[in-house]
Design a protein around this motif. Structure first.
Motif: not given
Length: 166
Positions: A45-56, A62-63, A83-88
């Motif tokens: 995916i990252t060869a051409n498109l964005p993939w990001i994460v949220y880090e806390s 989440g990503y 988009i997916y967020l950590k369930y808890n």
């Protein structure tokens, strides 16, 4: 903090995603994914498109990423957003922050249309998409089958008003 995904995030991503595979109809995958499989997907995916994460607190909670909508060349200006967020660990506003940043990155790459597919029911995902300006454009009845039941899928679309890419 939002940042680009790194290969060493693969285990965290697999953990987040596997929860949804095992416990929900949000994804239609049935088999758990390995860290190695996620590393492969990150690379593709990252060869051409964005993939990001949220880090806390040094934890990925989440990503979000863009993927090709279809393989035919006429679709080259359209992407699907995920988009997916950590369930808890659903911190208030993280989904909106992640998705807004993903949309900025998609727009910067000159894509014209973003599509979000949602297995129904999923009120939280519908609310997020509509909050960000997506409009419902399709509803397919009973196109998925998981956990011994038929699942509807609907699509939301956001046109970014970018000129087409050659």
């Amino acid at each position: 903090m939002i940042r680009p995904i790194r290969e060493n995030d693969a285990k965290s991503i697999a953990d987040i995603y596997n929860y949804y595979i095992k416990n929900t109809v949000i994804t239609f995958e049935n088999d758990m994914v390995s860290e190695a499989e996620i590393k492969k997907r990150i690379k593709e995916i990252t060869a051409n498109l964005p993939w990001i994460v949220y880090e806390s607190n040094n934890e990925v909670i989440g990503y979000a990423y863009a993927s090709n909508w279809k393989s035919r060349c006429a679709y080259k200006n359209s992407v699907e957003a995920t988009i997916y967020l950590k369930y808890n660990k659903k911190e208030k506003g993280v989904g909106t922050l992640l998705y807004n940043e993903l949309l900025k990155r998609i727009k910067a790459k000159k894509f014209h249309t973003v599509i979000g597919g949602i297995a129904l029911p999923n009120e939280a995902s519908i609310a997020l998409h509509e909050k960000l300006g997506f409009k419902k454009v399709a509803h397919f009845k009973e196109v998925g089958y998981k956990f011994d039941k038929w699942i509807d899928v609907a699509y939301w679309q956001l046109i970014l008003n970018n000129k087409s890419r050659s």
